[in-house]
Design an enzyme around this catalytic site. Structure first.
Site, PDB file in Angstrom:
ATOM      1  N   GLN A 111       5.032   9.113   7.054  1.00  0.00           N
ATOM      2  CA  GLN A 111       4.099  10.026   6.398  1.00  0.00           C
ATOM      3  C   GLN A 111       4.529  11.477   6.581  1.00  0.00           C
ATOM      4  O   GLN A 111       4.480  12.268   5.632  1.00  0.00           O
ATOM      5  CB  GLN A 111       2.688   9.806   6.943  1.00  0.00           C
TER       6      GLN A 111
ATOM      7  N   LYS B  77       0.823  -1.211   0.000  1.00  0.00           N
ATOM      8  CA  LYS B  77       0.000   0.000   0.000  1.00  0.00           C
ATOM      9  C   LYS B  77       0.856   1.260   0.000  1.00  0.00           C
ATOM     10  O   LYS B  77       0.582   2.208  -0.738  1.00  0.00           O
ATOM     11  CB  LYS B  77      -0.950  -0.014   1.210  1.00  0.00           C
ATOM     12  N   SER B  78       1.890   1.283   0.825  1.00  0.00           N
ATOM     13  CA  SER B  78       2.746   2.468   0.905  1.00  0.00           C
ATOM     14  C   SER B  78       3.422   2.755  -0.428  1.00  0.00           C
ATOM     15  O   SER B  78       3.486   3.908  -0.875  1.00  0.00           O
ATOM     16  CB  SER B  78       3.810   2.278   1.996  1.00  0.00           C
TER      17      SER B  78
ATOM     18  N   ARG C  58      -9.027  12.365  12.402  1.00  0.00           N
ATOM     19  CA  ARG C  58      -7.612  12.061  12.642  1.00  0.00           C
ATOM     20  C   ARG C  58      -6.784  13.345  12.631  1.00  0.00           C
ATOM     21  O   ARG C  58      -6.949  14.194  11.765  1.00  0.00           O
ATOM     22  CB  ARG C  58      -7.093  11.080  11.592  1.00  0.00           C
TER      23      ARG C  58
ATOM     24  N   ASP D  81       2.055  -0.812  12.158  1.00  0.00           N
ATOM     25  CA  ASP D  81       0.778  -1.290  11.630  1.00  0.00           C
ATOM     26  C   ASP D  81       0.490  -2.744  12.004  1.00  0.00           C
ATOM     27  O   ASP D  81      -0.651  -3.205  11.892  1.00  0.00           O
ATOM     28  CB  ASP D  81       0.734  -1.157  10.109  1.00  0.00           C
TER      29      ASP D  81
ATOM     30  N   ARG E 131      -7.252  -2.868   9.940  1.00  0.00           N
ATOM     31  CA  ARG E 131      -6.305  -3.759  10.626  1.00  0.00           C
ATOM     32  C   ARG E 131      -6.917  -4.366  11.886  1.00  0.00           C
ATOM     33  O   ARG E 131      -6.599  -5.505  12.241  1.00  0.00           O
ATOM     34  CB  ARG E 131      -5.000  -3.020  10.924  1.00  0.00           C
TER      35      ARG E 131
ATOM     36  N   ARG F  30       2.845   6.017  -3.199  1.00  0.00           N
ATOM     37  CA  ARG F  30       3.971   6.846  -3.591  1.00  0.00           C
ATOM     38  C   ARG F  30       4.270   6.737  -5.083  1.00  0.00           C
ATOM     39  O   ARG F  30       4.674   7.714  -5.717  1.00  0.00           O
ATOM     40  CB  ARG F  30       5.197   6.464  -2.740  1.00  0.00           C
TER      41      ARG F  30
ATOM     42  N   LYS G  45      -4.184   6.392  14.893  1.00  0.00           N
ATOM     43  CA  LYS G  45      -4.366   5.723  13.609  1.00  0.00           C
ATOM     44  C   LYS G  45      -5.835   5.841  13.189  1.00  0.00           C
ATOM     45  O   LYS G  45      -6.549   6.721  13.650  1.00  0.00           O
ATOM     46  CB  LYS G  45      -3.913   4.263  13.725  1.00  0.00           C
TER      47      LYS G  45
END
Length: 430
Positions: A168, A21-22, A122, A316, A390, A26, A343
């Site tokens: 991040q 995902k990261s 958040r 995570d 998660r 990007r 989170k």
């Protein structure tokens, strides 16, 4: 949506988890600001990454789907983005909001970033502060909550010491600094995932990576070269199946082509510390990212301490580590993990509340939790996901090791990162 998961004694098979995902986020962002055509293979087609894709399209970037997971991006350079004619919707994706806030702060137009009900709760002050120090004009609701209203303009470079190890935050500052001329230095208190730095260097940006800092070198003008990338399987997604395989009474599971970048592999180190039986096979390098097939065998786990500098490399995975701790002999102590409080939900509070609902003994601390195993879990009840993918997937793995199974409410949130999780879990059950 409710998701019933019944017990399973055996976990067996060969699977491939979705793309990282990261890296997917990007790759879309950096390909969009590169000078020309880039190709992305194995992109995670989950809601979070699709939010980033939708925003880049709203900013004038042509992104073409060739087939499942494979995309062509027509980059327009750092100065080629266009003002959107509507607000930019990040959905549930904190990564989208934080990284794009940095990128948009340096553009010559106005933008508004918003998200779903969960994302709007958040905190974003962590990025607003340093970006404002660079000259960014960002308005938010009270205490730094989205929507974020951004008036893009020319920014100044800076030296900045991160208050916490955060990929991040680091990435947001780097993206903002790309259109500055002087040197920008970011100092890290501990190692955090480094995908942004790797991809920027791969695109030709003059970036120096040291043990405790990243230095974006002085440049009159920066240009990103287009690139081709193969996105490896996401170690954070693989973690749920690694745990399921370890906790089973019998069986072995092979997970193909998983990214094992050392800034993300803390979970594998904890598995080994807990006496888990795993092997890394077919190790290789895919576009600057190390990958391997991971062979998992049923194991008798033991408790351990999870703390200190390893935390940013497995932040995570802590919810699924807490599940492993329930079934591990002895005490597991998780601390220095206060980052979990901000989170998708307060993950410490969520784990503690749902574990107690299931009759699991657990101690909540401000920065973590303590669990002593082995505990038998009866199950047979409904639990909550807290709109957190998660948490939902961790509870699903826990359900495999109960007497009566568990029903997880709000399971549709799993699709934000792992669209075919339920199908794969059904596939590997003994």
């Amino acid at each position: 949506m409710s998701y019933q998961v019944n017990p399973a004694l055996k976990i067996n098979g060969k699977i491939k988890v979705p793309g990282d995902k990261s890296i997917s986020h990007r790759s879309l962002i950096l390909a969009s600001i590169a000078e020309g055509e880039s190709k992305i293979e194995g992109l995670l087609e989950a809601e979070d990454c699709l939010s980033t894709m939708g925003i880049m399209r709203d900013l004038g970037i042509k992104i073409t789907k060739e087939n499942i997971g494979n995309y062509t991006v027509q980059g327009r350079g750092l100065a080629g983005l266009q003002e959107a004619d509507n607000v930019l919707d990040c959905g549930n994706s904190g990564t989208s909001m934080r990284l794009l806030a940095g990128l948009l702060s340096s553009q010559d137009f106005y933008s508004v970033l918003t998200g779903d009900h969960s994302l709007r709760k958040r905190p974003m002050q962590r990025i607003i502060g340093p970006l404002s120090n660079m000259g960014a004009e960002i308005w938010s609701r009270k205490d730094g909550l989205a929507p974020l209203s951004i008036k893009g303009q020319k920014l100044q470079s800076m030296n900045y010491e991160l208050p916490v190890a955060s990929a991040q935050l680091k990435s947001s500052i780097l993206l903002a600094a790309l259109k500055t001329e002087s040197e920008t230095v970011i100092v890290e208190p501990a190692v955090s995932r480094d995908h942004t730095e790797r991809m920027l260097k791969g695109a030709g940006v003059d970036l120096e990576i040291k043990k405790d800092r990243i230095i974006l070198k002085e440049a009159a003008e920066r240009k990103l070269s287009p690139f081709n990338i193969k996105v490896p399987g996401d170690i954070s997604s693989a973690a749920f199946f690694i745990a399921a395989g370890l906790l089973a009474d019998s069986g072995s599971l092979l997970i193909k082509n998983v990214g094992i970048n050392q800034t993300r592999s803390g979970f594998l180190e904890i598995v080994e510390a807990m006496n888990g039986k795993i092997e890394l096979l077919n190790q290789k390098d895919e576009g600057g990212e190390p990958t391997a097939d991971i062979l998992v065998k049923a194991s008798k786990l033991k408790g351990c301490e999870v703390s200190g500098e390893i935390i940013p490399r497995l932040i995570d995975e802590i919810p699924i580590i807490s599940v492993m701790a329930v079934m591990a002999e002895g005490k597991t102590i998780i601390k220095d993990a206060e980052e979990l409080r901000v989170k998708e939900t307060d993950r410490i509070a969520a784990v503690v509340k749902e574990f107690k609902r299931l009759g699991i003994e657990i101690i909540e601390n401000p920065d973590g939790m303590e669990i002593t195993g082995v505990q038998k879990v009866k199950g047979g009840i409904e639990v909550e996901s807290y709109h957190d993918h998660r948490i939902a997937m961790s509870l699903a793995v826990l359900a495999l090791n109960t007497e009566k199974g568990i029903t997880i409410n709000g399971s549709e949130i799993i699709s934000t990162s792992f669209p075919n999780f339920k199908e794969l879990l059904a596939e590997v059950r003994g």
